[in-house]
Design a protein around this motif. Structure first.
Motif, PDB file in Angstrom:
ATOM      1  N   ALA A 111       0.816  -1.179   0.073  1.00  0.00           N
ATOM      2  CA  ALA A 111       0.026  -0.053  -0.075  1.00  0.00           C
ATOM      3  C   ALA A 111       0.973   1.246  -0.030  1.00  0.00           C
ATOM      4  CB  ALA A 111      -0.924  -0.055   1.276  1.00  0.00           C
ATOM      5  N   THR A 112       1.042   1.852  -0.925  1.00  0.00           N
ATOM      6  CA  THR A 112       1.955   3.149  -1.171  1.00  0.00           C
ATOM      7  C   THR A 112       1.149   4.198  -1.534  1.00  0.00           C
ATOM      8  OG1 THR A 112       2.371   2.312  -3.549  1.00  0.00           O
ATOM      9  CG2 THR A 112       3.709   1.550  -1.819  1.00  0.00           C
ATOM     10  N   GLY A 113       1.776   5.413  -1.158  1.00  0.00           N
ATOM     11  CA  GLY A 113       1.216   6.856  -1.469  1.00  0.00           C
ATOM     12  C   GLY A 113      -0.229   6.644  -1.286  1.00  0.00           C
ATOM     13  N   ALA A 114      -1.031   7.357  -2.195  1.00  0.00           N
ATOM     14  CA  ALA A 114      -2.436   7.422  -1.807  1.00  0.00           C
ATOM     15  C   ALA A 114      -2.877   6.242  -1.564  1.00  0.00           C
ATOM     16  CB  ALA A 114      -2.975   8.350  -3.200  1.00  0.00           C
ATOM     17  N   GLY A 115      -2.452   4.936  -2.214  1.00  0.00           N
ATOM     18  CA  GLY A 115      -3.161   3.586  -1.739  1.00  0.00           C
ATOM     19  C   GLY A 115      -2.863   3.593  -0.272  1.00  0.00           C
ATOM     20  N   MET A 116      -1.724   4.006   0.332  1.00  0.00           N
ATOM     21  CA  MET A 116      -1.537   3.630   1.805  1.00  0.00           C
ATOM     22  C   MET A 116      -2.688   4.646   2.432  1.00  0.00           C
ATOM     23  SD  MET A 116       1.638   4.412   4.303  1.00  0.00           S
ATOM     24  CE  MET A 116       1.356   4.746   6.056  1.00  0.00           C
ATOM     25  N   ASP A 117      -2.796   5.926   1.893  1.00  0.00           N
ATOM     26  CA  ASP A 117      -3.795   6.838   2.435  1.00  0.00           C
ATOM     27  C   ASP A 117      -5.211   6.459   2.415  1.00  0.00           C
ATOM     28  OD1 ASP A 117      -1.437   8.511   2.990  1.00  0.00           O
ATOM     29  OD2 ASP A 117      -2.151   9.688   1.288  1.00  0.00           O
ATOM     30  N   MET A 118      -5.610   5.605   1.493  1.00  0.00           N
ATOM     31  CA  MET A 118      -6.796   5.146   1.412  1.00  0.00           C
ATOM     32  C   MET A 118      -7.088   4.048   2.314  1.00  0.00           C
ATOM     33  SD  MET A 118      -8.802   6.610  -0.929  1.00  0.00           S
ATOM     34  CE  MET A 118      -8.768   7.446  -2.379  1.00  0.00           C
ATOM     35  N   ALA A 119      -6.018   3.224   2.682  1.00  0.00           N
ATOM     36  CA  ALA A 119      -6.141   2.264   3.902  1.00  0.00           C
ATOM     37  C   ALA A 119      -6.120   2.793   5.035  1.00  0.00           C
ATOM     38  CB  ALA A 119      -4.851   1.298   3.675  1.00  0.00           C
ATOM     39  N   LEU A 120      -5.536   3.974   5.450  1.00  0.00           N
ATOM     40  CA  LEU A 120      -5.606   4.496   6.780  1.00  0.00           C
ATOM     41  C   LEU A 120      -6.941   4.990   7.082  1.00  0.00           C
ATOM     42  CD1 LEU A 120      -2.545   7.188   6.414  1.00  0.00           C
ATOM     43  CD2 LEU A 120      -2.704   4.665   7.510  1.00  0.00           C
ATOM     44  N   MET A 121      -7.913   5.252   5.988  1.00  0.00           N
ATOM     45  CA  MET A 121      -9.338   5.638   6.233  1.00  0.00           C
ATOM     46  C   MET A 121     -10.168   4.586   6.730  1.00  0.00           C
ATOM     47  SD  MET A 121      -9.964   7.378   2.634  1.00  0.00           S
ATOM     48  CE  MET A 121      -8.367   8.378   1.743  1.00  0.00           C
ATOM     49  N   GLY A 122      -9.724   3.351   7.135  1.00  0.00           N
ATOM     50  CA  GLY A 122     -10.483   2.264   7.399  1.00  0.00           C
ATOM     51  C   GLY A 122     -10.618   2.520   9.051  1.00  0.00           C
ATOM     52  N   ASP A 123     -11.683   1.875   9.522  1.00  0.00           N
ATOM     53  CA  ASP A 123     -11.919   1.910  10.992  1.00  0.00           C
ATOM     54  C   ASP A 123     -11.043   0.895  11.617  1.00  0.00           C
ATOM     55  OD1 ASP A 123     -14.206   3.954  10.873  1.00  0.00           O
ATOM     56  OD2 ASP A 123     -15.349   2.196  10.158  1.00  0.00           O
ATOM     57  N   ARG A 154      -2.291  10.995  13.668  1.00  0.00           N
ATOM     58  CA  ARG A 154      -3.227  10.722  14.635  1.00  0.00           C
ATOM     59  C   ARG A 154      -3.341   9.134  14.662  1.00  0.00           C
ATOM     60  NH1 ARG A 154      -4.708  15.482  12.183  1.00  0.00           N
ATOM     61  NH2 ARG A 154      -5.898  16.672  13.173  1.00  0.00           N
ATOM     62  N   LEU A 155      -2.659   8.220  14.096  1.00  0.00           N
ATOM     63  CA  LEU A 155      -2.612   7.039  14.149  1.00  0.00           C
ATOM     64  C   LEU A 155      -1.287   6.515  14.778  1.00  0.00           C
ATOM     65  CD1 LEU A 155      -3.957   5.686  10.903  1.00  0.00           C
ATOM     66  CD2 LEU A 155      -5.118   5.314  13.267  1.00  0.00           C
ATOM     67  N   ILE A 156      -0.186   7.060  14.359  1.00  0.00           N
ATOM     68  CA  ILE A 156       1.192   6.815  14.959  1.00  0.00           C
ATOM     69  C   ILE A 156       1.926   7.521  15.613  1.00  0.00           C
ATOM     70  CG2 ILE A 156       1.175   4.599  13.226  1.00  0.00           C
ATOM     71  CD1 ILE A 156       3.295   6.311  11.371  1.00  0.00           C
ATOM     72  N   LEU A 181      -0.341   0.958  13.199  1.00  0.00           N
ATOM     73  CA  LEU A 181      -0.760   1.047  11.929  1.00  0.00           C
ATOM     74  C   LEU A 181      -1.718   0.183  11.442  1.00  0.00           C
ATOM     75  CD1 LEU A 181      -0.363   3.232   9.750  1.00  0.00           C
ATOM     76  CD2 LEU A 181       1.289   1.511   8.560  1.00  0.00           C
ATOM     77  N   VAL A 182      -1.638  -0.968  11.766  1.00  0.00           N
ATOM     78  CA  VAL A 182      -2.704  -2.041  11.555  1.00  0.00           C
ATOM     79  C   VAL A 182      -2.974  -2.629  12.856  1.00  0.00           C
ATOM     80  CG1 VAL A 182      -1.808  -2.323   9.218  1.00  0.00           C
ATOM     81  CG2 VAL A 182      -1.080  -3.862  11.043  1.00  0.00           C
ATOM     82  N   ASN A 183      -4.677  -3.320  12.899  1.00  0.00           N
ATOM     83  CA  ASN A 183      -4.997  -3.975  13.900  1.00  0.00           C
ATOM     84  C   ASN A 183      -4.314  -5.307  14.153  1.00  0.00           C
ATOM     85  OD1 ASN A 183      -7.070  -1.861  12.943  1.00  0.00           O
ATOM     86  ND2 ASN A 183      -7.641  -2.502  15.271  1.00  0.00           N
ATOM     87  N   LYS A 184      -4.072  -6.088  13.093  1.00  0.00           N
ATOM     88  CA  LYS A 184      -3.470  -7.328  13.251  1.00  0.00           C
ATOM     89  C   LYS A 184      -2.873  -7.900  11.780  1.00  0.00           C
ATOM     90  CE  LYS A 184      -4.959 -11.878  14.737  1.00  0.00           C
ATOM     91  NZ  LYS A 184      -5.956 -12.705  15.355  1.00  0.00           N
ATOM     92  N   VAL A 185      -1.992  -8.668  11.955  1.00  0.00           N
ATOM     93  CA  VAL A 185      -1.205  -9.192  10.676  1.00  0.00           C
ATOM     94  C   VAL A 185      -1.598 -10.636  10.820  1.00  0.00           C
ATOM     95  CG1 VAL A 185       0.794  -9.786   9.483  1.00  0.00           C
ATOM     96  CG2 VAL A 185       0.758  -7.554  10.865  1.00  0.00           C
TER      97      VAL A 185
END
Length: 263
Positions: A111-123, A154-156, A181-185
């Motif tokens: 998940a890179t650039g704006a793709g990472m930002d789109m992932a950040l929008m998840g609850d 705000r996340l990290i 950054l993520v809940n679980k791997v």
């Protein structure tokens, strides 16, 4: 929706970015379909949770850098670039902001650039072991144009966010979990089944309470504590009048599992 797949599995809607040969990079068609899918999720009461993922081995590489280079070579000006963001890309985070249902992201690869930002929008964000994250804008002399500079600290925390933004270096899945950054791997094969199981659990829960809790968390981030308490009192008044609340309290007293109806 050829560049974006949209399906329902019970009360869960699944949105899949579907340009695997191009790293699921955005196109105007994909962005328009994505917004339409989100609008349907907002409007349809039968959809109680939403899952976002990517097709293939990459979650999302964000903007199409090759297209950006062609546009720059053709003389695309600052105003045109700004309008592309506000009129197309920004429609996704602004629509997600209206979605008060659970929005879960299954990051199946880079998940890179704006793709990472789109992932950040998840609850909630779940990542495959093969997933990795990079705010890669700096590598092409760019800045985070899709909300990453707002969401990431705000996340990290600010120092780690600036490190990612200034270096563009990849963060592996295990490190992403460690820094929050993520809940679980999960093993790659278990990513989507796990994410769907969580989504289905939320979809079968007390819908009004779940949606109100999301609103409370969001509003609380921008409110004083007294304001948050006042909003909480209003939410308690609303949820206590639902059928699910009456069912849950009766089930607790009767020592049985509640059967929620989402109302």
């Amino acid at each position: 929706m050829s560049e974006l797949l949209f399906e329902r599995q019970g009360g869960v809607a699944v949105i899949t970015l579907n340009r695997p040969d191009s790293g699921n990079a955005f196109t105007l068609e994909m962005l328009a379909d994505w917004e339409r899918a989100l609008r349907e999720c907002i409007a349809d009461a039968a959809i109680r949770a939403v899952v976002l993922t990517g097709a293939g081995r990459i979650f999302c590489s964000g903007g199409d850098v090759k297209r950006m280079a062609r546009n720059a070579a053709a003389g695309q000006g600052p105003w045109d670039r700004s309008k592309y963001l506000t009129d197309h890309v920004h429609r996704i985070p602004l629509t997600v902001l209206e979605l008060d249902k659970p929005y879960l992201v299954a990051v199946n690869g880079a998940a890179t650039g704006a793709g990472m930002d789109m992932a950040l929008m998840g609850d909630l964000r779940f990542a495959a072991e093969s997933a990795r994250f990079a705010e890669s804008y700096i590598k092409v002399g760019f800045v985070a144009g899709d909300g990453g500079a707002w969401m990431l600290p705000r996340l990290i925390g600010t120092p780690k966010a600036l490190e990612m933004l200034w270096t563009g270096d990849f963060v592996a899945a295990a490190e992403a979990e460690r820094i929050g950054l993520v809940n679980k791997v999960l093993p790659d094969a278990e990513l989507l089944p796990h994410t769907m199981a969580v989504a289905e659990r939320l979809a079968s829960g007390p819908t009004v309470a779940i949606r109100l809790m999301k609103r409370m968390v969001r509003q609380g981030a921008a409110s004083s504590f007294p304001e948050a308490l006042a909003f909480a009192a209003s939410c308690v008044g609303v949820v206590s009048g639902t059928e699910d609340y009456r069912e849950a309290t009766a089930a607790f007293a009767e020592k049985r599992k509640p059967a929620f109806q989402g109302r």
